[in-house]
Write a protein that holds these residues in place. Structure first.
Motif, PDB file in Angstrom:
ATOM      1  N   TYR A  41      71.277  46.934 -59.604  1.00  0.00           N
ATOM      2  CA  TYR A  41      69.892  46.497 -59.815  1.00  0.00           C
ATOM      3  C   TYR A  41      69.175  47.625 -60.537  1.00  0.00           C
ATOM      4  CZ  TYR A  41      65.348  44.367 -58.680  1.00  0.00           C
ATOM      5  OH  TYR A  41      64.111  43.784 -58.749  1.00  0.00           O
ATOM      6  N   HIS A  42      68.520  47.307 -61.652  1.00  0.00           N
ATOM      7  CA  HIS A  42      67.869  48.334 -62.461  1.00  0.00           C
ATOM      8  C   HIS A  42      66.411  47.957 -62.707  1.00  0.00           C
ATOM      9  CE1 HIS A  42      71.830  50.034 -63.381  1.00  0.00           C
ATOM     10  NE2 HIS A  42      72.233  48.789 -63.575  1.00  0.00           N
ATOM     11  N   ALA A  43      65.506  48.862 -62.417  1.00  0.00           N
ATOM     12  CA  ALA A  43      64.081  48.660 -62.673  1.00  0.00           C
ATOM     13  C   ALA A  43      63.767  49.162 -64.076  1.00  0.00           C
ATOM     14  CB  ALA A  43      63.247  49.403 -61.634  1.00  0.00           C
ATOM     15  N   THR A  44      63.438  48.243 -64.967  1.00  0.00           N
ATOM     16  CA  THR A  44      63.303  48.598 -66.384  1.00  0.00           C
ATOM     17  C   THR A  44      61.979  49.280 -66.710  1.00  0.00           C
ATOM     18  OG1 THR A  44      62.472  46.372 -66.883  1.00  0.00           O
ATOM     19  CG2 THR A  44      64.846  46.753 -67.105  1.00  0.00           C
ATOM     20  N   GLU A  45      61.060  49.386 -65.726  1.00  0.00           N
ATOM     21  CA  GLU A  45      59.855  50.174 -65.992  1.00  0.00           C
ATOM     22  C   GLU A  45      60.215  51.649 -66.200  1.00  0.00           C
ATOM     23  OE1 GLU A  45      57.210  49.748 -62.706  1.00  0.00           O
ATOM     24  OE2 GLU A  45      58.543  50.715 -61.252  1.00  0.00           O
ATOM     25  N   ASP A  46      61.391  52.041 -65.717  1.00  0.00           N
ATOM     26  CA  ASP A  46      61.948  53.364 -66.019  1.00  0.00           C
ATOM     27  C   ASP A  46      62.781  53.215 -67.295  1.00  0.00           C
ATOM     28  OD1 ASP A  46      63.260  55.763 -66.240  1.00  0.00           O
ATOM     29  OD2 ASP A  46      64.195  55.672 -64.245  1.00  0.00           O
ATOM     30  N   GLU A  47      62.241  53.665 -68.423  1.00  0.00           N
ATOM     31  CA  GLU A  47      62.881  53.423 -69.714  1.00  0.00           C
ATOM     32  C   GLU A  47      64.218  54.136 -69.878  1.00  0.00           C
ATOM     33  OE1 GLU A  47      60.131  54.144 -72.862  1.00  0.00           O
ATOM     34  OE2 GLU A  47      58.727  52.595 -72.196  1.00  0.00           O
ATOM     35  N   SER A  48      64.503  55.091 -69.006  1.00  0.00           N
ATOM     36  CA  SER A  48      65.800  55.762 -69.086  1.00  0.00           C
ATOM     37  C   SER A  48      66.941  54.803 -68.759  1.00  0.00           C
ATOM     38  CB  SER A  48      65.846  56.970 -68.145  1.00  0.00           C
ATOM     39  OG  SER A  48      65.797  56.560 -66.781  1.00  0.00           O
ATOM     40  N   VAL A  49      66.612  53.698 -68.103  1.00  0.00           N
ATOM     41  CA  VAL A  49      67.625  52.682 -67.786  1.00  0.00           C
ATOM     42  C   VAL A  49      68.335  52.210 -69.053  1.00  0.00           C
ATOM     43  CG1 VAL A  49      67.886  50.262 -67.069  1.00  0.00           C
ATOM     44  CG2 VAL A  49      66.622  51.873 -65.625  1.00  0.00           C
ATOM     45  N   PHE A  50      67.593  52.040 -70.136  1.00  0.00           N
ATOM     46  CA  PHE A  50      68.178  51.533 -71.371  1.00  0.00           C
ATOM     47  C   PHE A  50      69.164  52.533 -71.984  1.00  0.00           C
ATOM     48  CE2 PHE A  50      64.159  49.190 -70.962  1.00  0.00           C
ATOM     49  CZ  PHE A  50      64.660  47.903 -70.988  1.00  0.00           C
ATOM     50  N   ASP A  51      68.903  53.820 -71.807  1.00  0.00           N
ATOM     51  CA  ASP A  51      69.859  54.833 -72.266  1.00  0.00           C
ATOM     52  C   ASP A  51      71.100  54.835 -71.385  1.00  0.00           C
ATOM     53  OD1 ASP A  51      68.217  55.732 -74.356  1.00  0.00           O
ATOM     54  OD2 ASP A  51      67.124  57.080 -73.017  1.00  0.00           O
ATOM     55  N   ASP A  52      70.885  54.720 -70.074  1.00  0.00           N
ATOM     56  CA  ASP A  52      72.009  54.757 -69.133  1.00  0.00           C
ATOM     57  C   ASP A  52      72.953  53.570 -69.316  1.00  0.00           C
ATOM     58  OD1 ASP A  52      70.847  57.032 -68.079  1.00  0.00           O
ATOM     59  OD2 ASP A  52      69.889  55.974 -66.401  1.00  0.00           O
ATOM     60  N   LEU A  53      72.424  52.447 -69.781  1.00  0.00           N
ATOM     61  CA  LEU A  53      73.217  51.218 -69.875  1.00  0.00           C
ATOM     62  C   LEU A  53      73.665  50.902 -71.296  1.00  0.00           C
ATOM     63  CD1 LEU A  53      71.190  48.883 -67.459  1.00  0.00           C
ATOM     64  CD2 LEU A  53      73.392  49.979 -67.008  1.00  0.00           C
ATOM     65  N   GLN A  54      73.563  51.844 -72.206  1.00  0.00           N
ATOM     66  CA  GLN A  54      73.968  51.593 -73.589  1.00  0.00           C
ATOM     67  C   GLN A  54      75.402  51.049 -73.647  1.00  0.00           C
ATOM     68  OE1 GLN A  54      72.653  52.064 -76.971  1.00  0.00           O
ATOM     69  NE2 GLN A  54      70.799  51.750 -75.748  1.00  0.00           N
ATOM     70  N   GLY A  55      75.550  49.892 -74.311  1.00  0.00           N
ATOM     71  CA  GLY A  55      76.872  49.324 -74.535  1.00  0.00           C
ATOM     72  C   GLY A  55      77.577  48.810 -73.297  1.00  0.00           C
ATOM     73  N   HIS A  56      76.846  48.543 -72.214  1.00  0.00           N
ATOM     74  CA  HIS A  56      77.479  48.256 -70.929  1.00  0.00           C
ATOM     75  C   HIS A  56      77.888  46.791 -70.753  1.00  0.00           C
ATOM     76  CE1 HIS A  56      78.312  48.770 -66.639  1.00  0.00           C
ATOM     77  NE2 HIS A  56      77.587  47.672 -66.414  1.00  0.00           N
ATOM     78  N   PHE A  57      77.055  45.851 -71.190  1.00  0.00           N
ATOM     79  CA  PHE A  57      77.239  44.452 -70.809  1.00  0.00           C
ATOM     80  C   PHE A  57      78.018  43.643 -71.839  1.00  0.00           C
ATOM     81  CE2 PHE A  57      73.188  45.590 -68.628  1.00  0.00           C
ATOM     82  CZ  PHE A  57      73.647  45.453 -67.320  1.00  0.00           C
ATOM     83  N   ASP A  58      78.709  42.617 -71.326  1.00  0.00           N
ATOM     84  CA  ASP A  58      79.334  41.617 -72.186  1.00  0.00           C
ATOM     85  C   ASP A  58      78.349  40.498 -72.519  1.00  0.00           C
ATOM     86  OD1 ASP A  58      82.030  42.771 -72.003  1.00  0.00           O
ATOM     87  OD2 ASP A  58      81.941  42.108 -69.907  1.00  0.00           O
ATOM     88  N   LEU A  59      77.485  40.188 -71.570  1.00  0.00           N
ATOM     89  CA  LEU A  59      76.563  39.066 -71.718  1.00  0.00           C
ATOM     90  C   LEU A  59      75.258  39.384 -71.015  1.00  0.00           C
ATOM     91  CD1 LEU A  59      76.306  35.997 -72.645  1.00  0.00           C
ATOM     92  CD2 LEU A  59      76.917  35.424 -70.278  1.00  0.00           C
ATOM     93  N   LEU A  60      74.150  39.050 -71.674  1.00  0.00           N
ATOM     94  CA  LEU A  60      72.829  39.126 -71.062  1.00  0.00           C
ATOM     95  C   LEU A  60      72.233  37.728 -71.013  1.00  0.00           C
ATOM     96  CD1 LEU A  60      71.186  42.192 -72.888  1.00  0.00           C
ATOM     97  CD2 LEU A  60      71.900  42.112 -70.484  1.00  0.00           C
ATOM     98  N   LEU A  61      71.683  37.352 -69.856  1.00  0.00           N
ATOM     99  CA  LEU A  61      70.908  36.121 -69.744  1.00  0.00           C
ATOM    100  C   LEU A  61      69.444  36.514 -69.603  1.00  0.00           C
ATOM    101  CD1 LEU A  61      72.890  33.766 -67.317  1.00  0.00           C
ATOM    102  CD2 LEU A  61      73.012  33.914 -69.811  1.00  0.00           C
ATOM    103  N   ASN A  62      68.642  36.155 -70.586  1.00  0.00           N
ATOM    104  CA  ASN A  62      67.216  36.452 -70.535  1.00  0.00           C
ATOM    105  C   ASN A  62      66.493  35.256 -69.942  1.00  0.00           C
ATOM    106  OD1 ASN A  62      64.607  37.340 -70.865  1.00  0.00           O
ATOM    107  ND2 ASN A  62      64.566  37.028 -73.071  1.00  0.00           N
ATOM    108  N   THR A  63      66.076  35.375 -68.681  1.00  0.00           N
ATOM    109  CA  THR A  63      65.435  34.265 -67.981  1.00  0.00           C
ATOM    110  C   THR A  63      63.917  34.374 -67.986  1.00  0.00           C
ATOM    111  OG1 THR A  63      65.373  35.286 -65.770  1.00  0.00           O
ATOM    112  CG2 THR A  63      67.436  34.224 -66.439  1.00  0.00           C
ATOM    113  N   VAL A  64      63.369  35.367 -68.682  1.00  0.00           N
ATOM    114  CA  VAL A  64      61.937  35.643 -68.646  1.00  0.00           C
ATOM    115  C   VAL A  64      61.205  34.709 -69.609  1.00  0.00           C
ATOM    116  CG1 VAL A  64      60.170  37.403 -69.045  1.00  0.00           C
ATOM    117  CG2 VAL A  64      62.365  38.041 -68.036  1.00  0.00           C
TER     118      VAL A  64
END
Length: 353
Positions: free
Chosen positions: A226-249
């Motif tokens: 579980y990652h709280a994206t208000e901490d923008e460092s999350v995007f650096d930590d997860l670079q290239g990590h996922f096979d699929l993203l589901l955007n439900t927003v």
């Protein structure tokens, strides 16, 4: 001969709901009359009832997440019998003859699929949805509730007729299975069901939510991270990590930031429908051969497949059951993100004095 039933109706955009008498058509040879027990509130209902997308047809009775019991069948109906537990989702008719319909993707009907409400059928009549004691639907568009669900489960099954198929369809289309790394953006009415289904398919599921507020729920639903994206460092930590993203927003998000979390050949699938255009930089796509895609619910065969899968794995939506006189308040609660996680109307309260 028509049947008169009680229903919730809004006379114009953003008006309060009123209890009205609604006429349901007599049965044709291929029709099924359903006594509705439960009707889910989808964010789409709110967009429509407030005419935020335009072209709403008023007065309007929303509701395209419907679970009930068959009360009567037409002379040529063979798949449903009186007393069966059944569901109806987003559509109630299509041509059934075009290539999309023959492929079981009625949502893309070349003649135009008929929506469950605020739509005109091929006969020119306006459709009215599930916030009602009864509905009459062409048999092809009625799905069976699997025996694996107890009657006490049915309120939680109801949102699967939209939220379930909306998330199941892309998970299946993109081959999610054991070891697939899936990120779910947002964990509301759609997102929490996506987590449950992706986990049951064997994926490593991560929730990408703005804050930590729903962390414990995400883990309970099957998320491995579980990652709280208000901490923008999350995007650096997860670079290239996922096979699929589901955007439900349902609102616009920073697509470039999220696309950076996809690995080589990864895809981000948009399920929400924000009113603003989606903006993405070309290099977010060119780099690592990433893609942005969309997905709109699913056809009737896949909807039945989804229900059978969810019953087998004990999956229901997490719901708050409400009475008819709470619908106006719950529309605001859904918009404010204050519902955990879907609201479902006890239809018996619509006609209650």
């Amino acid at each position: 001969m028509t049947t008169t039933v009680a229903a919730l109706s809004t006379p114009k955009a953003s008006a309060h709901f009123e209890t009205v008498e609604l006429e349901r058509r007599d049965l044709g040879a291929h029709d099924v009359r359903i006594e509705i027990r439960w009707a889910g509130i989808c964010h789409t209902d709110i967009h429509q009832a407030r005419d935020e997308w335009g072209q709403g047809i008023f007065p309007m009775t929303p509701g395209h997440e419907i679970v009930g019991v068959v009360a009567e069948v037409g002379s040529d109906v063979t798949d449903h019998r009186v007393g069966d537990r059944v569901g109806v989702g987003c559509f109630v008719d299509s041509c059934l003859e075009c290539e999309a319909c023959r492929d079981g993707e009625e949502q893309f009907c070349a003649q135009g699929v008929v929506q469950t409400y605020s739509s005109k059928g091929y006969d020119g009549e306006v459709t009215y949805g599930g916030y009602s004691e009864q509905v009459v639907v062409r048999d092809h568009f009625v799905v069976a509730i699997p025996d694996g669900y107890a009657d006490d489960d049915l309120a939680g099954v109801t949102p699967l007729l939209c939220a379930g198929i909306t998330t199941y369809a892309p998970l299946r289309r993109y081959g999610v299975g054991d070891g697939t790394k899936v990120g779910v953006i947002g964990m509301g009415g759609l997102g929490h069901v996506a987590v449950k289904i992706a986990a049951a398919l064997g994926a490593e599921v991560s929730v990408l939510s703005r804050t930590d507020a729903k962390r414990s729920d995400g883990e309970q639903f099957g998320a491995t991270a579980y990652h709280a994206t208000e901490d923008e460092s999350v995007f650096d930590d997860l670079q290239g990590h996922f096979d699929l993203l589901l955007n439900t927003v349902g609102d616009a998000v920073d697509l470039d930031a999220f696309l950076g979390t996809l690995g080589r050949g990864g895809t981000m699938v948009n399920l929400g429908a924000p009113s603003d255009s989606l903006d993405v930089g070309a290099f977010s796509l060119l780099t690592m051969r990433r893609s942005v895609a969309g997905s709109m619910v699913g056809g009737l065969p896949e909807t039945q497949e989804m229900l059978d899968f969810c019953a087998e794995h004990g999956i229901t939506a997490t719901v708050e059951v409400i009475a008819a006189d709470q619908v106006d308040d719950y529309y605001d609660k859904v918009v404010d993100g204050d519902v955990r996680y879907r609201a479902v109307i006890d239809v018996a309260t619509i006609g209650a004095k």
